[in-house]
Design an enzyme around this catalytic site. Structure first.
Site, PDB file in Angstrom:
ATOM      1  N   GLU A 293     -28.644   4.173   9.343  1.00 21.21           N
ATOM      2  CA  GLU A 293     -29.499   5.227   9.912  1.00 21.21           C
ATOM      3  C   GLU A 293     -29.682   6.247   8.793  1.00 21.21           C
ATOM      4  O   GLU A 293     -28.706   6.761   8.254  1.00 21.21           O
ATOM      5  CB  GLU A 293     -28.861   5.842  11.155  1.00 21.21           C
ATOM      6  CG  GLU A 293     -28.490   4.823  12.253  1.00 21.21           C
ATOM      7  CD  GLU A 293     -29.613   3.870  12.666  1.00 21.21           C
ATOM      8  OE1 GLU A 293     -30.801   4.227  12.507  1.00 21.21           O
ATOM      9  OE2 GLU A 293     -29.308   2.758  13.121  1.00 21.21           O
ATOM     10  N   CYS A 327     -30.443  15.278  10.623  1.00 22.32           N
ATOM     11  CA  CYS A 327     -31.466  14.299  10.252  1.00 22.32           C
ATOM     12  C   CYS A 327     -32.682  14.446  11.163  1.00 22.32           C
ATOM     13  O   CYS A 327     -33.787  14.085  10.804  1.00 22.32           O
ATOM     14  CB  CYS A 327     -30.897  12.895  10.354  1.00 22.32           C
ATOM     15  SG  CYS A 327     -30.020  12.666  11.896  1.00 22.32           S
TER      16      CYS A 327
HETATM   17  P1  NAD Z   1     -25.918  10.828   1.200  1.00 19.42           P
HETATM   18  O1  NAD Z   1     -26.830   9.667   1.216  1.00 19.42           O
HETATM   19  O2  NAD Z   1     -25.880  11.700   0.005  1.00 19.42           O
HETATM   20  O3  NAD Z   1     -24.405  10.328   1.430  1.00 19.42           O
HETATM   21  C1  NAD Z   1     -24.076   9.461   2.500  1.00 19.42           C
HETATM   22  C2  NAD Z   1     -22.841   8.672   2.111  1.00 19.42           C
HETATM   23  O4  NAD Z   1     -23.188   7.785   1.049  1.00 19.42           O
HETATM   24  C3  NAD Z   1     -21.699   9.552   1.588  1.00 19.42           C
HETATM   25  O5  NAD Z   1     -20.468   9.049   2.039  1.00 19.42           O
HETATM   26  C4  NAD Z   1     -21.841   9.397   0.091  1.00 19.42           C
HETATM   27  O6  NAD Z   1     -20.632   9.624  -0.616  1.00 19.42           O
HETATM   28  C5  NAD Z   1     -22.265   7.957  -0.019  1.00 19.42           C
HETATM   29  N1  NAD Z   1     -22.905   7.632  -1.308  1.00 19.42           N
HETATM   30  C6  NAD Z   1     -23.475   8.465  -2.188  1.00 19.42           C
HETATM   31  N2  NAD Z   1     -23.921   7.777  -3.262  1.00 19.42           N
HETATM   32  C7  NAD Z   1     -23.628   6.482  -3.046  1.00 19.42           C
HETATM   33  C8  NAD Z   1     -23.820   5.283  -3.774  1.00 19.42           C
HETATM   34  N3  NAD Z   1     -24.442   5.291  -4.966  1.00 19.42           N
HETATM   35  N4  NAD Z   1     -23.386   4.129  -3.239  1.00 19.42           N
HETATM   36  C9  NAD Z   1     -22.784   4.116  -2.030  1.00 19.42           C
HETATM   37  N5  NAD Z   1     -22.561   5.216  -1.287  1.00 19.42           N
HETATM   38  C10 NAD Z   1     -22.983   6.386  -1.786  1.00 19.42           C
HETATM   39  O7  NAD Z   1     -26.248  11.675   2.518  1.00 19.42           O
HETATM   40  P2  NAD Z   1     -25.644  13.061   2.988  1.00 19.42           P
HETATM   41  O8  NAD Z   1     -26.179  14.139   2.113  1.00 19.42           O
HETATM   42  O9  NAD Z   1     -24.186  12.983   3.185  1.00 19.42           O
HETATM   43  O10 NAD Z   1     -26.310  13.157   4.439  1.00 19.42           O
HETATM   44  C11 NAD Z   1     -27.637  13.560   4.613  1.00 19.42           C
HETATM   45  C12 NAD Z   1     -28.569  12.390   4.773  1.00 19.42           C
HETATM   46  O11 NAD Z   1     -28.154  11.579   5.868  1.00 19.42           O
HETATM   47  C13 NAD Z   1     -29.982  12.829   5.116  1.00 19.42           C
HETATM   48  O12 NAD Z   1     -30.893  12.018   4.433  1.00 19.42           O
HETATM   49  C14 NAD Z   1     -30.056  12.616   6.618  1.00 19.42           C
HETATM   50  O13 NAD Z   1     -31.371  12.461   7.105  1.00 19.42           O
HETATM   51  C15 NAD Z   1     -29.235  11.398   6.783  1.00 19.42           C
HETATM   52  N6  NAD Z   1     -28.716  11.272   8.145  1.00 19.42           N
HETATM   53  C16 NAD Z   1     -29.328  10.383   8.981  1.00 19.42           C
HETATM   54  C17 NAD Z   1     -28.891  10.250  10.290  1.00 19.42           C
HETATM   55  C18 NAD Z   1     -29.556   9.294  11.236  1.00 19.42           C
HETATM   56  O14 NAD Z   1     -29.020   9.041  12.310  1.00 19.42           O
HETATM   57  N7  NAD Z   1     -30.722   8.731  10.879  1.00 19.42           N
HETATM   58  C19 NAD Z   1     -27.821  11.019  10.742  1.00 19.42           C
HETATM   59  C20 NAD Z   1     -27.201  11.895   9.850  1.00 19.42           C
HETATM   60  C21 NAD Z   1     -27.658  12.015   8.551  1.00 19.42           C
END
Ligand code: NAD
Length: 542
Positions: A293, A327
């Protein structure tokens, strides 16, 4: 031996507590906040139920008070990540065979711990780690998390009860096996409930997990592990590893036993992970389940028949609660010319009454954004808007990171419906407004549909039912969660299953049966009541 088919307790949504100033509830949270603020917490890795410290650590600091050190957390190296895989696979042997009632009881106990003795602590840790006000912490870390845990038990039971028809002389049964291997859960910073559910949902279905929380949610992630352990989760079922996300991910995706990923976060990262899974596909024993998501560029469109005050409230709550870091947060708004002034006057006067600062002060509606990177990204977008001749700033536009990462709630008005901030996910307290001619409502619906790659949430405000119907039709694929006369945020587990399509994710609807189905691989068992003992069919004659 149970000789019974027990029914799980009926799930109901956890009531949201009001936290009136001076109430016992708010005093308990303030006390827990102070304790966590002062105690210098150390968060180890959790591998096979044991706590591991490494020589490599990182710091935890409140985003609204970044000079203050809350504590440290330990970072895994490749060895620890491999150990996490081993312990998940070892734990799977017993966990996948444990009866559902025992698995479910652990998560129901976790829900009751969160509702009672851990409520103040999970809320306070979320206020400190993610800078949520008490209301935002309560609806996330307490209520939504509790709802996930309780409703998932009910949904799992419904799945297990779904059985095929048995024709004459046979008994057909479906057994909902957990996936063969381990599940990798990666969580974002912004919801404590999501962080807990990404592991708990597949674990409830009999899977074992390696969980990588966000670096910016570590204090509340630590409390989640504490609650799971107190609830009786056996060692190795959920293993928590922190560290370089790329190294952790590459190590886990290189295992032949990788069976599925439960991701929530940004679109770019998810696409990158999907690509890596594709590259490794020949390694795996089974086709991995990929559930992600991701981002959003969520909209509000008002029809000329809408009530100005209702639209304004939808914008203020939908765009600025939790600093626009949901989000689902509204970040692009389409207003009809005839109502725009009335709506925007109201928005600006509401925003003037909003105060910003530490969540410890319950007068604040808005607090800090999550980290320096987010602050810089948002400040840059505001600077660009200030320099653009297509944009004017109706409210806000100031940023200050001297004590915390504070970005003022900001309303941009653009004459260009394709201006950068109408289509790019900013993930902060910035909303961009475009005003359309009343007679162009239908064309504007097309614009809403085609402006961004995302399709997570959206809202139409309209008193005219024909216009609402038109919007439902035109925006069928523009949002996975669509709201009529309401803000596009605040989905409740069991009531509004959550998720979007297009660049917003696989739409497996967290908080519903649809999500749990991704964590099982059904086995059909057929047994004839009288087993045939002659190969000849009647048509062959005697
Ligand atoms: P992010 O993508 O920066 O991080 C998410 C996770 O991925 C973290 O645990 C992070 O450490 C990890 N990550 C970062 N780089 C990575 C890599 N290269 N390989 C693997 N994992 C990696 O997101 P965030 O800033 O923590 O959260 C915000 C984002 O999440 C926004 O885009 C938001 O829209 C989305 N979000 C979506 C929903 C939904 O239900 N659609 C819900 C909550 C948040």
């Amino acid at each position: 031996m149970q000789n019974s088919f027990p029914k799980s307790p009926k799930a109901i949504n956890e009531p949201v507590r009001p936290y009136h100033p001076g109430s016992e509830d708010i005093k308990a949270v303030q006390q827990a906040y102070k304790a966590l603020y002062n105690q210098n917490t150390e968060v180890p890795l959790t591998l096979n139920g044991e706590k591991f410290k490494t020589s490599n650590t990182a710091e935890m600091r409140p985003p609204h008070d970044h000079h203050h050190l809350l504590g440290i957390y330990h970072l895994a190296g490749k060895n620890e990540v491999e150990k996490a895989i081993e312990s998940a696979l070892e734990a799977r042997k017993a966990w996948s065979k444990l009866s559902f009632q025992h698995r479910a009881t652990i998560f129901l106990r976790a829900a009751d711990l969160l509702a009672g003795p851990y409520r103040a602590k999970i809320n306070a840790s979320t206020m400190l780690a993610q800078s949520k006000t008490i209301h935002q912490a309560e609806i996330d870390a307490a209520c939504e998390f509790i709802d996930f845990l309780r409703f998932n038990v009910q949904f799992a039971e419904e799945i297990y009860n779904e059985q095929p028809y048995s024709g004459d002389g046979v008994w057909n049964r479906l057994s909902y096996r957990p996936l063969e291997g381990f599940v990798y859960a990666i969580s974002p910073f912004n919801f404590t409930a999501i962080a807990g559910n990404l592991s708990a949902a597949p674990a409830l279905m009999g899977n074992t997990i390696v969980w990588k929380p966000s670096d910016h949610q570590m204090l509340s992630a630590h409390v989640i592990m504490e609650v799971f352990e107190e609830a009786g989760l056996p060692p190795g079922v959920i293993n928590m590893v922190m560290g370089d996300p790329e190294m952790i991910t590459d190590t886990l995706l290189a295992s032949p036993d990788f069976a599925g990923i439960h991701f929530t976060g940004s679109t770019f990262i998810f696409k990158n992970i999907w690509q890596k899974i594709g590259q490794n596909i020949h390694l795996y024993k089974t086709y991995p389940r990929i559930v992600g998501e991701t981002g959003g560029k969520d909209f509000i469109i008002a029809h000329p028949s809408a009530a100005a005050q209702e639209v304004a409230t939808g914008i203020v709550r939908g765009a600025f609660e939790f600093q626009g870091q949901k989000c689902s947060a509204a970040s692009r708004v389409y207003l009809p010319k005839s109502k725009a002034q009335a709506i925007l006057d109201r928005v600006v006067s509401d925003l003037k009454s909003i105060s910003m600062g530490s969540p410890e002060d319950t007068n604040n509606f808005v607090t800090a954004v999550i980290h320096q990177g987010a602050f810089n990204r948002l400040k840059e977008a505001i600077e660009q808007a200030k320099a653009s001749n297509e944009v004017s700033i109706l409210h806000g536009g100031n940023c200050d990171d001297s004590k915390g990462y504070f970005v003022e709630p900001t309303v941009l008005l653009t004459t260009n419906p394709h201006y950068d901030t109408m289509s790019r996910e900013l993930f902060g307290p910035i909303v961009t407004v475009y005003i359309y001619e009343d007679k162009s409502f239908e064309d504007t619906l097309k614009l809403v549909d085609q402006t961004s790659d995302y399709a997570l949430t959206g809202a139409i405000f309209s008193k005219d039912r024909y216009a609402a119907e038109l919007a439902l039709e035109a925006l069928e694929n523009s949002a996975g969660n669509f709201y009529i006369n309401d803000k596009p945020t605040g989905a409740v587990v069991g009531q509004q299953p959550f998720g979007g399509a297009r660049a917003s994710g696989t739409n497996d609807k967290a908080g519903s049966k649809l999500n749990l189905l991704r964590w099982v691989s059904a086995r059909l068992i057929k047994e004839p009541l009288l087993t045939p003992s002659d190969y000849r069919y009647p048509f062959l004659g005697e």
